[in-house]
Scaffold this active site. Sequence first.
Site, PDB file in Angstrom:
ATOM      1  CG  ASN A   1      -1.800   1.158   1.328  1.00  0.00           C
ATOM      2  OD1 ASN A   1      -1.739   2.052   0.475  1.00  0.00           O
ATOM      3  ND2 ASN A   1      -2.652   1.187   2.343  1.00  0.00           N
TER       4      ASN A   1
ATOM      5  NE  ARG B   1      -5.958   1.574  -0.397  1.00  0.00           N
ATOM      6  CZ  ARG B   1      -6.044   2.625   0.407  1.00  0.00           C
ATOM      7  NH1 ARG B   1      -5.035   2.962   1.174  1.00  0.00           N
ATOM      8  NH2 ARG B   1      -7.144   3.328   0.438  1.00  0.00           N
TER       9      ARG B   1
ATOM     10  CG  HIS C   1     -12.854   3.709   2.772  1.00  0.00           C
ATOM     11  ND1 HIS C   1     -13.522   4.711   3.469  1.00  0.00           N
ATOM     12  CD2 HIS C   1     -11.544   3.880   3.001  1.00  0.00           C
ATOM     13  CE1 HIS C   1     -12.627   5.462   4.095  1.00  0.00           C
ATOM     14  NE2 HIS C   1     -11.421   4.981   3.828  1.00  0.00           N
TER      15      HIS C   1
ATOM     16  CG  HIS D   1     -13.690   2.269   6.515  1.00  0.00           C
ATOM     17  ND1 HIS D   1     -12.928   1.127   6.455  1.00  0.00           N
ATOM     18  CD2 HIS D   1     -12.833   3.271   6.808  1.00  0.00           C
ATOM     19  CE1 HIS D   1     -11.670   1.420   6.704  1.00  0.00           C
ATOM     20  NE2 HIS D   1     -11.584   2.725   6.923  1.00  0.00           N
ATOM     21  CG  LEU D   2     -17.453   4.963  11.157  1.00  0.00           C
ATOM     22  CD1 LEU D   2     -18.308   5.029  12.408  1.00  0.00           C
ATOM     23  CD2 LEU D   2     -17.918   5.995  10.132  1.00  0.00           C
TER      24      LEU D   2
ATOM     25  N   GLY E   1     -10.066   8.370   7.388  1.00  0.00           N
ATOM     26  CA  GLY E   1     -11.030   8.603   6.315  1.00  0.00           C
ATOM     27  C   GLY E   1     -12.281   7.843   6.710  1.00  0.00           C
TER      28      GLY E   1
ATOM     29  NE  ARG F   1      -9.520  12.789   3.157  1.00  0.00           N
ATOM     30  CZ  ARG F   1      -9.525  11.472   2.998  1.00  0.00           C
ATOM     31  NH1 ARG F   1     -10.643  10.839   2.726  1.00  0.00           N
ATOM     32  NH2 ARG F   1      -8.409  10.800   3.103  1.00  0.00           N
TER      33      ARG F   1
ATOM     34  CG  ASP G   1      -6.172  10.012  17.688  1.00  0.00           C
ATOM     35  OD1 ASP G   1      -7.139   9.466  18.266  1.00  0.00           O
ATOM     36  OD2 ASP G   1      -5.119   9.424  17.438  1.00  0.00           O
TER      37      ASP G   1
ATOM     38  N   GLY H   1     -14.698   3.000  14.406  1.00  0.00           N
ATOM     39  CA  GLY H   1     -15.800   2.042  14.531  1.00  0.00           C
ATOM     40  C   GLY H   1     -15.422   0.845  15.397  1.00  0.00           C
ATOM     41  CD  GLU H   2     -11.496  -2.218  13.216  1.00  0.00           C
ATOM     42  OE1 GLU H   2     -10.404  -2.242  13.802  1.00  0.00           O
ATOM     43  OE2 GLU H   2     -11.607  -2.327  11.980  1.00  0.00           O
ATOM     44  CG  ASN H   3     -10.222   0.698  18.448  1.00  0.00           C
ATOM     45  OD1 ASN H   3     -10.016  -0.358  19.041  1.00  0.00           O
ATOM     46  ND2 ASN H   3      -9.658   0.990  17.295  1.00  0.00           N
TER      47      ASN H   3
ATOM     48  CD  GLU I   1      -8.807  -0.813   3.901  1.00  0.00           C
ATOM     49  OE1 GLU I   1      -8.329  -0.463   5.007  1.00  0.00           O
ATOM     50  OE2 GLU I   1      -9.097  -0.016   3.012  1.00  0.00           O
TER      51      GLU I   1
HETATM   52  P1  ADP Z   1      -7.005   5.105   8.489  1.00  0.00           P
HETATM   53  O1  ADP Z   1      -8.237   5.644   7.846  1.00  0.00           O
HETATM   54  O2  ADP Z   1      -5.849   6.050   8.443  1.00  0.00           O
HETATM   55  O3  ADP Z   1      -6.685   3.697   8.109  1.00  0.00           O
HETATM   56  P2  ADP Z   1      -7.788   3.958  11.025  1.00  0.00           P
HETATM   57  O4  ADP Z   1      -8.902   3.143  10.486  1.00  0.00           O
HETATM   58  O5  ADP Z   1      -6.598   3.280  11.537  1.00  0.00           O
HETATM   59  O6  ADP Z   1      -7.361   5.101  10.027  1.00  0.00           O
HETATM   60  O7  ADP Z   1      -8.390   4.868  12.179  1.00  0.00           O
HETATM   61  C1  ADP Z   1      -7.574   5.762  12.871  1.00  0.00           C
HETATM   62  C2  ADP Z   1      -8.429   6.539  13.820  1.00  0.00           C
HETATM   63  O8  ADP Z   1      -9.144   5.669  14.673  1.00  0.00           O
HETATM   64  C3  ADP Z   1      -7.600   7.373  14.759  1.00  0.00           C
HETATM   65  O9  ADP Z   1      -7.253   8.595  14.183  1.00  0.00           O
HETATM   66  C4  ADP Z   1      -8.549   7.553  15.892  1.00  0.00           C
HETATM   67  O10 ADP Z   1      -9.392   8.655  15.610  1.00  0.00           O
HETATM   68  C5  ADP Z   1      -9.381   6.315  15.892  1.00  0.00           C
HETATM   69  N1  ADP Z   1      -9.055   5.407  17.015  1.00  0.00           N
HETATM   70  C6  ADP Z   1      -8.079   4.496  17.065  1.00  0.00           C
HETATM   71  N2  ADP Z   1      -8.082   3.873  18.276  1.00  0.00           N
HETATM   72  C7  ADP Z   1      -9.082   4.391  18.994  1.00  0.00           C
HETATM   73  C8  ADP Z   1      -9.613   4.192  20.310  1.00  0.00           C
HETATM   74  N3  ADP Z   1      -9.095   3.252  21.123  1.00  0.00           N
HETATM   75  N4  ADP Z   1     -10.657   4.942  20.696  1.00  0.00           N
HETATM   76  C9  ADP Z   1     -11.184   5.857  19.868  1.00  0.00           C
HETATM   77  N5  ADP Z   1     -10.743   6.101  18.635  1.00  0.00           N
HETATM   78  C10 ADP Z   1      -9.710   5.390  18.193  1.00  0.00           C
END
Ligand code: ADP
Length: 606
Positions: free
Chosen positions: A25, A79, A168, A196-197, A200, A229, A271, A321-323, A377
């Site tokens: 990538n 990619r 995405h 996808h959060l 981006g 963005r 972040d 979304g995951e965290n 991905e």
């Molecule tokens: P990219 O789009 O660059 O691939 P990612 O999918 O890795 O980005 O997401 C990065 C973002 O996820 C970080 O900038 C942050 O905002 C958020 N993030 C990562 N870990 C956590 C967490 N534990 N709690 C809340 N937000 C998080």
Amino acid sequence: MTKLRTTKPALPYGRSLSMNILVINCGSSSVKYQLLDSLQEAIITEGTIELTPEVGAVVAVQQALKDTHSETIDAVGHRVVHGGDTFRDAVFINSEVKEKIQEWASLAPLHNPPALLGIAAAQAVLPDIPHVAVFDTAFHATLPRRASHYAIDTALAEKHRIRRYGFHGTSHQFVAQEAARYLGRPLNELRLITLHLGNGASACAVEMGSSTETSMGMTPLEGLVMGSRSGDIDAGVIFKLLRDEVNDVNALDDLLNLHSGLKGLSGLSNDVREIEAAAASGHDGARLSIAVFAHRVRKYIGAYAAAMGGVDAVIVTGGIGENSVSLRQRILQRLEFLGLQVDEDSNQCASVDHRNKVALITTENSRVPALVVKTNEELMIARQTAGLIRQQAQLKTDLSIPIAVSARHLHLDKGTFALLFGDDAEPTHHADLSQPGQFACKEKVTLVGPRNSIEGVRLLGPLRSKNQIEVSRSDEYLLGVDAPVRDSGRVKGSAPITLTGPKGSVRLNEGLICARRHIHMHPDDAQRFGVKNKDEVEVAITGGPRDLIFCDVLVRVSPGYRLEMHIDTDEANAAELDRKASGELVYTDIEGPSANIKGLKTSNQN
Ligand code: ADP
């Protein structure tokens, strides 16, 4: 014994079945790479190399190849962000493909040029292996025109290729497949909203497996609020800023791409971790950015549910979304009208990784499940790369299996042979059989059952250590016996039968079986087909008057075998097979429950 719908063999004849796929990538600020084992889907090596004035894309890719020991790599998946409407799928990279990627660079100036540099660098080091381009836009190639068009002059739009392409795609497709697998439902029956959060962010309506709406448009600037963005914005704002604030278009580009979104709203950071901490201690900008972010995602959920006429599951993924428990809660609250009710405890505890990819965060009574899915991905790119190579290999490889129909016959041990044909007799050669060393004998016996007898049942040689009499189900009815379906050689506890020969009769307490359908394979064939000894496979017969799929077909591999499937006369009649019939293994793709049965190219020749 493994029972499987075989996955197609990964590589042509003679090469290892598992492939080491390097996924590259090559972005504007870093080169990320992952070496994956395509069969185990396991990461072998991974890394990120930041780009600096001294370390450009070419040097970084060369370094990545060194780190992953380029001699172990079977293929490279690259990619590529923008494939426009040229690429609907992954493709092998040749000079024409590179030209097209270059053409789309005007719409992705930050992404396509470094990807091209990365491709050239990797091809220079590894010129003899396949290089595959996987596009972020490809999954959205199915957008209907009502979703792909901007409401501007169509001639102007066409001239400048202004339309909605979406991005995405690799992630949306991956999490949609994982969700379908988790829900145990075919993807092509589901209406999903995937979110996808990450830094981006984009939403996608995945309807029956295809993308029918997505929030990013001609560029990744449209749609949801992102790290830096703006997402959706009134074009009037752009005119206003151009007139009254910035001096040129590039400055405005930077403003909307790099200094807006969560960063612009909060005045703090892009972040979410920092923003959430600041919001907790009362920072108004942080609170505002969270509220606008979540509100925008909710708006899209409602819009996509309406666009699809309903929704069967909502999926969140990406770093946020995951965290982020609290953002998930904000986004998914008050969606009971859609049938979705978040379970606060499950949401709190949800934790996903590459092993446990999916977590359910809705209540038992929630009609619409919400799932957190760990996106991957790189794995999706590796899968698509491997899939393309497999497809190509199959086009080159003959995968048909000759079918031999076994009429009723018997194998005898030395003692039984002597009782039936005399002490001094030896089996007399009548004709060679297809399996090396096997032959039909001139000797025949009568099978005597409680109801009827069957005369003229041929002996096959050479003599064996155990008696084995193989009949069809129809023969059993005729004889009035009930024989078990058995693999050849497994006669213990099988049915009794009386045999009569020219020199006497023998009552056998066991030995009568209905032979299990099986395929004899040389180890080379097994490798070519991607199967191993004792696998159970499915074989399709097509092109004849009564096509069917034989299930529960046993694979038997030995260096002494020649490729051939053996079925009995009942089975052959069921498929109305001619003498020179052939079948083909039924393969499914590995992507999950939606996988289609493939490979029905078989012919009932003659
Ligand atoms: P990219 O789009 O660059 O691939 P990612 O999918 O890795 O980005 O997401 C990065 C973002 O996820 C970080 O900038 C942050 O905002 C958020 N993030 C990562 N870990 C956590 C967490 N534990 N709690 C809340 N937000 C998080």
